[in-house]
Scaffold this motif. Sequence first.
Motif, short mmCIF file in Angstrom:
data_model
loop_
_atom_site.label_atom_id
_atom_site.label_comp_id
_atom_site.label_asym_id
_atom_site.label_seq_id
_atom_site.Cartn_x
_atom_site.Cartn_y
_atom_site.Cartn_z
N ARG A 187 -40.45 -15.70 -39.09
CA ARG A 187 -39.98 -15.04 -40.32
C ARG A 187 -41.08 -14.95 -41.37
O ARG A 187 -41.09 -14.02 -42.19
N CYS A 188 -41.99 -15.92 -41.40
CA CYS A 188 -43.02 -15.92 -42.45
C CYS A 188 -44.31 -15.23 -42.01
O CYS A 188 -45.36 -15.42 -42.63
N GLN A 189 -44.24 -14.42 -40.96
CA GLN A 189 -45.41 -13.66 -40.50
C GLN A 189 -46.03 -12.80 -41.61
O GLN A 189 -47.26 -12.66 -41.68
N PRO A 190 -45.21 -12.19 -42.55
CA PRO A 190 -45.82 -11.38 -43.62
C PRO A 190 -46.83 -12.11 -44.47
O PRO A 190 -47.65 -11.48 -45.13
N LEU A 191 -46.80 -13.45 -44.48
CA LEU A 191 -47.77 -14.19 -45.27
C LEU A 191 -49.19 -14.05 -44.73
O LEU A 191 -50.14 -14.45 -45.39
N ASP A 192 -49.33 -13.52 -43.53
CA ASP A 192 -50.65 -13.23 -42.97
C ASP A 192 -51.07 -11.80 -43.25
O ASP A 192 -52.11 -11.34 -42.78
N GLY A 193 -50.24 -11.06 -43.99
CA GLY A 193 -50.49 -9.64 -44.22
C GLY A 193 -51.54 -9.38 -45.27
O GLY A 193 -52.06 -10.29 -45.94
N ALA A 194 -51.82 -8.11 -45.47
CA ALA A 194 -52.89 -7.70 -46.39
C ALA A 194 -52.55 -8.00 -47.84
O ALA A 194 -53.44 -8.19 -48.67
N HIS A 195 -51.24 -8.05 -48.17
CA HIS A 195 -50.85 -8.25 -49.56
C HIS A 195 -50.66 -9.73 -49.91
O HIS A 195 -50.33 -10.05 -51.05
N SER A 196 -50.84 -10.62 -48.97
CA SER A 196 -50.67 -12.04 -49.25
C SER A 196 -51.94 -12.58 -49.89
O SER A 196 -53.02 -12.00 -49.79
N ILE A 197 -51.79 -13.73 -50.56
CA ILE A 197 -52.95 -14.36 -51.19
C ILE A 197 -53.49 -15.45 -50.26
O ILE A 197 -52.78 -15.92 -49.37
N PRO A 198 -54.77 -15.83 -50.44
CA PRO A 198 -55.38 -16.81 -49.51
C PRO A 198 -54.58 -18.10 -49.37
O PRO A 198 -54.47 -18.65 -48.28
N ALA A 199 -54.03 -18.59 -50.48
CA ALA A 199 -53.28 -19.85 -50.41
C ALA A 199 -52.05 -19.72 -49.50
O ALA A 199 -51.69 -20.66 -48.80
N GLN A 200 -51.43 -18.54 -49.50
CA GLN A 200 -50.26 -18.33 -48.63
C GLN A 200 -50.68 -18.23 -47.17
O GLN A 200 -50.00 -18.78 -46.30
N ARG A 201 -51.79 -17.55 -46.92
CA ARG A 201 -52.26 -17.45 -45.53
C ARG A 201 -52.61 -18.84 -44.99
O ARG A 201 -52.30 -19.17 -43.84
N LYS A 202 -53.25 -19.65 -45.84
CA LYS A 202 -53.60 -21.01 -45.42
C LYS A 202 -52.34 -21.83 -45.14
O LYS A 202 -52.28 -22.56 -44.15
N ALA A 203 -51.33 -21.69 -46.02
CA ALA A 203 -50.09 -22.46 -45.84
C ALA A 203 -49.40 -22.07 -44.54
O ALA A 203 -48.90 -22.93 -43.81
N ARG A 204 -49.39 -20.76 -44.23
CA ARG A 204 -48.73 -20.36 -42.98
C ARG A 204 -49.49 -20.88 -41.77
O ARG A 204 -48.89 -21.27 -40.77
N ARG A 205 -50.82 -20.86 -41.82
CA ARG A 205 -51.61 -21.39 -40.70
C ARG A 205 -51.30 -22.87 -40.47
O ARG A 205 -51.18 -23.32 -39.32
N GLU A 206 -51.18 -23.63 -41.58
CA GLU A 206 -50.84 -25.05 -41.44
C GLU A 206 -49.48 -25.22 -40.78
O GLU A 206 -49.31 -26.05 -39.88
N TYR A 207 -48.52 -24.42 -41.22
CA TYR A 207 -47.17 -24.50 -40.64
C TYR A 207 -47.19 -24.07 -39.17
O TYR A 207 -46.55 -24.68 -38.31
N ALA A 208 -47.95 -23.01 -38.87
CA ALA A 208 -48.05 -22.53 -37.49
C ALA A 208 -48.63 -23.60 -36.58
O ALA A 208 -48.17 -23.79 -35.44
N ASN A 209 -49.64 -24.30 -37.06
CA ASN A 209 -50.24 -25.37 -36.24
C ASN A 209 -49.22 -26.46 -35.92
O ASN A 209 -49.17 -26.96 -34.79
N ARG A 210 -48.40 -26.80 -36.90
CA ARG A 210 -47.38 -27.84 -36.67
C ARG A 210 -46.31 -27.37 -35.70
O ARG A 210 -45.89 -28.10 -34.81
N VAL A 211 -45.87 -26.12 -35.88
CA VAL A 211 -44.81 -25.61 -35.00
C VAL A 211 -45.33 -25.42 -33.59
O VAL A 211 -44.65 -25.75 -32.60
N ASN A 212 -46.54 -24.87 -33.45
CA ASN A 212 -47.11 -24.65 -32.12
C ASN A 212 -47.37 -25.98 -31.40
O ASN A 212 -47.19 -26.08 -30.19
#
Length: 307
Positions: A274-299
């Motif tokens: 659901r939070c895939q849009p946080l990796d999009g062009a309109h997201s800010i760096p802090a959001q992209r970093k937060a999603r990567r952290e969450y993705a690492n935990r889920v994966n």
Amino acid sequence: MANLVYKRVSTDQQSTARQNLVLDEAGIEDPVVFEEDPGTSSRLHPLQRPKFRELLTYARPGDTVHISEMFRLVRGTGHILDVLDVLHRDQVALRIHDGAFSAMDLTARHPRTGELLSTVKFMVQTFAAAGELQRDLQRELTYDGLRAAAAKGNKGGRRPAVAAEKTDAVRTAYLEGRSIAALARDHGVSRAAIRTAVADLTPEHTAAIPEEGPAPELPVTLDMPGKVADFLSTTELDPAERTALDHGVTVRRGQGYTLRVSTNPAVHHQLLARCQPLDGAHSIPAQRKARREYANRVNALGTETSQ
């Protein structure tokens, strides 16, 4: 130099009457107004709100953004500093006309370093932290109240969006081939509400019930970064996802927070999707970093559960 006025309310039952009064009393000359659609949540990062992004696109160096009070624009400390950085970069001033921030020049910078003045940063963080503390206390009291009600046998939460007397008609129409989207339009409710009403009739539900299936997956607790939680709170989720998010426990982390979510691995993977849009062009760096952290935990969770 233009005067840009920004307005927002958190629910469609609220009005901008109070904001209008404060801004009218300020005597702003030739205001250009940008007003969010009713119900635009304060949890959605200001830089992702449609009208505020439109305002930033419209703004030119030397313009001034006017708001009635700071919390019409931002809530969390991180949001405030993100917005101030963008306004400073674009050479746009910010004027707040009521509340704790009304006597401060929030865009003031050190004349030599160009950084936000330490005194301004301290006051911003202090007031924002006080606001977050108030909301956290309200959330905790609400949660305790729901637990107390549950102990007495009372069921909390929102009422079903599909009225009880219409549920049978909805289910019959679905079995006759009517789509979920069409039923949502017919009854003026969300698709999620229709999915809830027909949950046990969907192919996914039927396929998920083997004759002698394995035991259900046990809940697993993961820490979800606050910026991910903020985004998901404004996203349409299915009942299981929404329940997991609503029952998450807030854990303070310096200026931000994480949401400790306990649910089964499948729902964790759904929330990540659901939070895939946080990796999009309109997201800010802090959001992209937060999603990567969450993705690492889920994966990592997926790897552990597969072993």
